[in-house]
Design a protein around this motif. Structure first.
Motif, PDB file in Angstrom:
ATOM      1  N   PRO A   8      33.346  -7.922 -69.662  1.00 18.95           N
ATOM      2  CA  PRO A   8      32.280  -8.279 -69.161  1.00 18.95           C
ATOM      3  C   PRO A   8      31.498 -10.111 -70.235  1.00 18.95           C
ATOM      4  O   PRO A   8      31.272  -9.161 -72.143  1.00 18.95           O
ATOM      5  CB  PRO A   8      31.039  -6.866 -69.203  1.00 18.95           C
ATOM      6  N   LYS A   9      30.740 -10.121 -69.973  1.00 18.29           N
ATOM      7  CA  LYS A   9      29.828 -11.164 -70.262  1.00 18.29           C
ATOM      8  C   LYS A   9      28.463 -10.975 -69.971  1.00 18.29           C
ATOM      9  O   LYS A   9      27.938 -10.505 -68.892  1.00 18.29           O
ATOM     10  CB  LYS A   9      29.975 -12.678 -69.499  1.00 18.29           C
ATOM     11  N   ILE A  10      27.392 -11.632 -70.549  1.00 17.83           N
ATOM     12  CA  ILE A  10      26.063 -11.679 -70.497  1.00 17.83           C
ATOM     13  C   ILE A  10      25.714 -12.479 -70.164  1.00 17.83           C
ATOM     14  O   ILE A  10      26.286 -13.461 -70.009  1.00 17.83           O
ATOM     15  CB  ILE A  10      25.456 -11.739 -72.252  1.00 17.83           C
ATOM     16  N   LYS A  11      24.903 -11.566 -68.741  1.00 12.83           N
ATOM     17  CA  LYS A  11      24.577 -12.485 -67.825  1.00 12.83           C
ATOM     18  C   LYS A  11      23.136 -13.244 -68.636  1.00 12.83           C
ATOM     19  O   LYS A  11      21.946 -12.711 -68.490  1.00 12.83           O
ATOM     20  CB  LYS A  11      24.816 -12.126 -66.353  1.00 12.83           C
ATOM     21  N   PRO A  12      23.134 -14.929 -67.884  1.00 12.50           N
ATOM     22  CA  PRO A  12      21.527 -15.135 -68.816  1.00 12.50           C
ATOM     23  C   PRO A  12      20.394 -15.032 -67.443  1.00 12.50           C
ATOM     24  O   PRO A  12      21.240 -14.504 -66.259  1.00 12.50           O
ATOM     25  CB  PRO A  12      21.842 -16.352 -68.668  1.00 12.50           C
ATOM     26  N   SER A  15      20.602 -19.103 -64.268  1.00 17.08           N
ATOM     27  CA  SER A  15      21.488 -19.519 -64.260  1.00 17.08           C
ATOM     28  C   SER A  15      21.374 -21.481 -64.239  1.00 17.08           C
ATOM     29  O   SER A  15      20.750 -21.609 -64.387  1.00 17.08           O
ATOM     30  CB  SER A  15      22.131 -19.106 -62.654  1.00 17.08           C
TER      31      SER A  15
END
Length: 178
Positions: A8-12, A15
């Motif tokens: 999983p990536k951290i979503k800003p 965008s």
């Protein structure tokens, strides 16, 4: 245990697309505000300039009115002067002789004029003189050379001087007789 094969990536929060969209939106809003302020300042400058021009117009109109009144006055004075002096070239000798006569009166300091009536064919002088002979030599002789008919009457004053009234007339000739 993990259910996904991708880490999983951290979503800003914003965008990349949203950031680009917001930059253009704020740039457009800033441009509109800048144009509005520019037009507002330019309009207020033009309005103040119009008020100054209105004041200048009122001042110029007042000076034009004053100049028109002065023109009418000067035209009347010119007409009066031309009626006394005659038109250019007309009665030139008469004007020259009368100017010489006044020069003599001013230089003598003895003869004083009280009244002078003049028109194109008539001259009436009244004043005081120390002696009849002085008047006769200095004024009456030049007047007789200018006018066709010259009459002078004297009245003795208590101090020994004489009050005189000299009426000089030129007979009216037709233009072809001259």
């Amino acid at each position: 245990m993990t259910y996904s094969f991708v880490k999983p990536k951290i979503k800003p929060v914003f965008s990349l697309f949203l950031r680009i969209w917001m930059v253009f939106f704020f740039f457009g809003a800033g441009f509109i505000v800048f144009i509005y302020l520019f037009i507002y300042i330019k309009t207020s400058f033009i309005l103040s300039n119009i008020e100054q021009k209105k004041q200048e117009l009122i001042t110029i109109q007042n000076s034009i009115d004053e100049n028109e009144k002065l023109f009418v006055l000067l035209s009347d004075q010119k007409g009066l002067a031309l009626s006394i002096n005659g038109k250019e070239g007309d009665n030139e000798k008469l004007r020259y002789d009368i100017a010489n006569l006044f020069d003599l009166i001013v230089k003598t300091n003895g003869i004083k004029l009280d009244e002078l009536n003049i028109n194109r064919h008539y001259l009436r002088l009244s004043g005081i003189t120390p002696t009849k002979e002085m008047f006769s030599l200095l004024i009456e002789t030049p007047l007789k050379s200018v006018f066709d008919e010259s009459k002078t009457s004297f009245y003795r004053l208590k101090n020994g001087w004489y009050r005189f009234v000299s009426v000089n007339e030129e007979t009216i000739r037709l233009d072809n007789e001259r």
